[in-house]
Design a protein around this motif. Structure first.
Motif, PDB file in Angstrom:
ATOM      1  N   LEU A 133       0.656  -0.747  -0.166  1.00 21.30           N
ATOM      2  CA  LEU A 133       0.140   0.063  -0.475  1.00 21.30           C
ATOM      3  C   LEU A 133       0.568   1.328  -0.212  1.00 21.30           C
ATOM      4  O   LEU A 133       0.423   2.202  -0.981  1.00 21.30           O
ATOM      5  CB  LEU A 133      -1.236   0.061   1.106  1.00 21.30           C
ATOM      6  N   VAL A 134       2.210   1.175   0.860  1.00 20.63           N
ATOM      7  CA  VAL A 134       2.795   2.294   1.005  1.00 20.63           C
ATOM      8  C   VAL A 134       3.393   2.398  -0.666  1.00 20.63           C
ATOM      9  O   VAL A 134       3.875   3.945  -0.735  1.00 20.63           O
ATOM     10  CB  VAL A 134       4.027   2.307   2.050  1.00 20.63           C
ATOM     11  N   LEU A 135       3.298   1.414  -1.028  1.00 17.33           N
ATOM     12  CA  LEU A 135       4.751   1.639  -2.969  1.00 17.33           C
ATOM     13  C   LEU A 135       3.529   1.873  -3.666  1.00 17.33           C
ATOM     14  O   LEU A 135       3.690   2.855  -4.508  1.00 17.33           O
ATOM     15  CB  LEU A 135       4.826   0.245  -2.548  1.00 17.33           C
ATOM     16  N   VAL A 136       2.366   1.967  -3.893  1.00  8.52           N
ATOM     17  CA  VAL A 136       1.225   2.053  -4.520  1.00  8.52           C
ATOM     18  C   VAL A 136       1.437   3.366  -4.366  1.00  8.52           C
ATOM     19  O   VAL A 136       0.549   4.522  -5.534  1.00  8.52           O
ATOM     20  CB  VAL A 136       0.361   1.476  -4.694  1.00  8.52           C
ATOM     21  N   TRP A 137       1.154   4.279  -2.952  1.00  7.46           N
ATOM     22  CA  TRP A 137       0.219   5.464  -2.539  1.00  7.46           C
ATOM     23  C   TRP A 137       1.383   6.451  -2.995  1.00  7.46           C
ATOM     24  O   TRP A 137       0.982   7.212  -3.453  1.00  7.46           O
ATOM     25  CB  TRP A 137      -0.047   5.242  -1.125  1.00  7.46           C
ATOM     26  N   THR A 138       2.953   5.291  -2.806  1.00  5.95           N
ATOM     27  CA  THR A 138       3.798   7.040  -2.721  1.00  5.95           C
ATOM     28  C   THR A 138       4.537   7.010  -4.109  1.00  5.95           C
ATOM     29  O   THR A 138       5.031   7.896  -5.007  1.00  5.95           O
ATOM     30  CB  THR A 138       4.433   6.929  -2.200  1.00  5.95           C
ATOM     31  N   SER A 139       4.189   5.799  -5.330  1.00  4.62           N
ATOM     32  CA  SER A 139       4.370   5.739  -6.284  1.00  4.62           C
ATOM     33  C   SER A 139       3.126   6.017  -8.130  1.00  4.62           C
ATOM     34  O   SER A 139       4.070   6.579  -8.940  1.00  4.62           O
ATOM     35  CB  SER A 139       5.098   4.002  -7.281  1.00  4.62           C
ATOM     36  N   LEU A 140       2.180   5.770  -7.491  1.00  4.64           N
ATOM     37  CA  LEU A 140       1.396   6.332  -8.207  1.00  4.64           C
ATOM     38  C   LEU A 140       0.515   7.790  -8.591  1.00  4.64           C
ATOM     39  O   LEU A 140       0.556   8.283  -6.603  1.00  4.64           O
ATOM     40  CB  LEU A 140       0.130   5.122  -8.575  1.00  4.64           C
TER      41      LEU A 140
END
Length: 85
Positions: free
Chosen positions: A49-56
């Motif tokens: 979730l952190v990866l998704v919210w920071t990269s998109l």
């Protein structure tokens, strides 16, 4: 008295032969997971979730992927760990 002793000895012998089956509650969330497995699952989901919210940058993509992840986590857990929740 001897009949009672024989009966008690027979019951004790049967208890040793018959395996004990513990039927616990299976309706709880993560009922059959160890604490370590639950922590690993939670850490992985939060990391994704952190990866998704920071990269998109797109809000619909963020929300959509987050929803898919939350819905798919139980199914993936069953597939990976080969147990029911």
């Amino acid at each position: 008295m001897r009949r009672h002793e024989r009966k008690r000895a027979r019951r004790a012998a049967m208890r040793r032969l018959v395996p004990k089956v513990h039927v616990g509650r299976t309706g709880k969330l993560f009922a059959r997971r160890s604490r370590k497995q639950r922590v690993i699952i939670a850490i992985l989901v939060l990391a994704v979730l952190v990866l998704v919210w920071t990269s998109l940058d797109s809000w619909p993509a963020r929300i959509g992927i987050s929803a898919i992840l939350i819905v798919a986590t139980p199914a993936l857990t069953v597939l990976v760990l080969d147990r029911r929740i």
